[in-house]
Design a protein around this motif. Sequence first.
Motif, short mmCIF file in Angstrom:
data_model
loop_
_atom_site.label_atom_id
_atom_site.label_comp_id
_atom_site.label_asym_id
_atom_site.label_seq_id
_atom_site.Cartn_x
_atom_site.Cartn_y
_atom_site.Cartn_z
N UNK A 137 0.91 -1.19 0.01
CA UNK A 137 -0.15 0.31 0.16
C UNK A 137 0.94 1.35 0.02
N UNK A 138 1.94 1.40 0.90
CA UNK A 138 2.84 2.38 0.89
C UNK A 138 3.52 2.70 -0.38
N UNK A 139 3.95 1.62 -1.20
CA UNK A 139 4.48 1.65 -2.33
C UNK A 139 3.61 2.18 -3.27
N UNK A 140 2.43 1.53 -3.47
CA UNK A 140 1.38 2.30 -4.16
C UNK A 140 1.14 3.74 -4.06
N UNK A 141 1.15 4.13 -2.69
CA UNK A 141 1.08 5.69 -2.55
C UNK A 141 2.19 6.11 -3.10
N UNK A 142 3.23 5.71 -2.91
CA UNK A 142 4.56 6.41 -3.39
C UNK A 142 4.65 6.69 -4.81
N UNK A 143 4.20 5.51 -5.56
CA UNK A 143 3.88 5.63 -6.95
C UNK A 143 3.03 6.62 -7.51
N UNK A 144 2.14 6.79 -7.00
CA UNK A 144 0.73 7.64 -7.31
C UNK A 144 1.50 9.05 -7.08
N UNK A 145 2.19 9.26 -5.84
CA UNK A 145 2.88 10.77 -5.82
C UNK A 145 3.83 10.87 -6.99
N UNK A 146 4.62 9.94 -7.20
CA UNK A 146 5.68 9.99 -8.42
C UNK A 146 5.02 10.24 -9.68
N UNK A 147 4.03 9.81 -9.86
CA UNK A 147 3.00 9.84 -11.14
C UNK A 147 2.40 11.33 -11.10
N UNK A 148 2.00 11.79 -9.97
CA UNK A 148 1.45 13.19 -9.99
C UNK A 148 2.54 14.03 -10.18
N UNK A 149 3.81 13.87 -9.44
CA UNK A 149 4.84 14.99 -9.82
C UNK A 149 5.47 14.81 -11.25
N UNK A 150 5.35 13.76 -11.79
CA UNK A 150 5.74 13.61 -13.22
C UNK A 150 4.83 14.30 -14.16
N UNK A 151 3.33 14.35 -13.86
CA UNK A 151 2.47 15.01 -14.65
C UNK A 151 2.71 16.41 -14.52
N UNK A 152 2.88 16.88 -13.07
CA UNK A 152 2.99 18.34 -13.07
C UNK A 152 4.11 19.00 -13.89
N UNK A 153 5.20 18.22 -13.86
CA UNK A 153 6.58 18.68 -14.71
C UNK A 153 6.60 18.26 -16.12
N UNK A 154 5.64 17.75 -16.47
CA UNK A 154 5.57 17.50 -17.88
C UNK A 154 6.29 16.39 -18.30
N UNK A 155 6.90 15.37 -17.61
CA UNK A 155 7.67 14.46 -17.94
C UNK A 155 6.84 12.89 -18.15
N UNK A 156 6.53 12.88 -19.47
CA UNK A 156 5.30 11.70 -19.80
C UNK A 156 6.13 10.42 -19.74
N UNK A 157 7.36 10.16 -19.79
CA UNK A 157 7.83 9.02 -19.68
C UNK A 157 8.05 8.61 -18.20
N UNK A 158 8.56 9.64 -17.43
CA UNK A 158 8.32 9.16 -15.74
C UNK A 158 6.97 8.89 -15.38
N UNK A 159 6.17 9.44 -15.99
CA UNK A 159 4.74 9.42 -15.64
C UNK A 159 4.24 8.11 -16.00
N UNK A 160 4.47 7.70 -17.12
CA UNK A 160 4.28 6.28 -17.50
C UNK A 160 4.88 5.29 -16.61
N UNK A 161 6.10 5.26 -16.38
CA UNK A 161 6.84 4.31 -15.80
C UNK A 161 6.43 4.32 -14.22
#
Length: 229
Positions: free
Chosen positions: A111-135
Amino acid sequence: MPIPDTSLAGRVLLRDRAFTALRDAIVDGTLRPGEQLRESELERWIGVSRTPIREALMRLERSGLVVSKPGRSTRVSALDDRAVRDAQPVVAALHELAVRLATPALTPADIEAMRAGNAAFAAALERGDVTAALAADDALHQICVTAASNTVVTEVLDQYAPLLRRVERVRFSSAAGLGSVALHDRMIDACAAGDAATAAAFAHMTWMTLAGTGPAPEVSGGHGLVRAR
């Protein structure tokens, strides 16, 4: 006793290596729609022989990522709306099943890893890094797929999810991708609460709203309050 064919195992590994390299290059846009795939060039690039290259190309054709014409060329397929429409409900249903199966088996660390993954996903979207968002999105969903421990789910997703990932590059390069962050949050909350049915419903919605191909969701505070508009 029969002697295992270790050469076959090595060939499978080479085929998988070729498939992964080509799949990722198509999904990330390195290999563009319509681009011709020449076996000799692919051999030099990937560093494997022609046989695993051909096996990988056949697998990619079944996935809808390349198009081959007998006696002619093999090219990267165009983004086909019908192929996406055909694959999308299958991929969504399998992710829904994976989450339903995984929820009872998820650990606090998951669960913690999923929350961390979603935080990383949101941060990547905010900075426009599509590759990082997909990962990050891949890593988040893979936690449930792994925990579900269903080989058929894994194999079918490996074949058809890349087709949708090409569409996701478009979605995640726009503000529309931010809607997935809220859906992920609700899915993770339901997983943490042990509510497999609600978590599965949010997983399904995440994939069915891809690139505007499904209705835009309204997500309210309670787990059960999900509406399409």
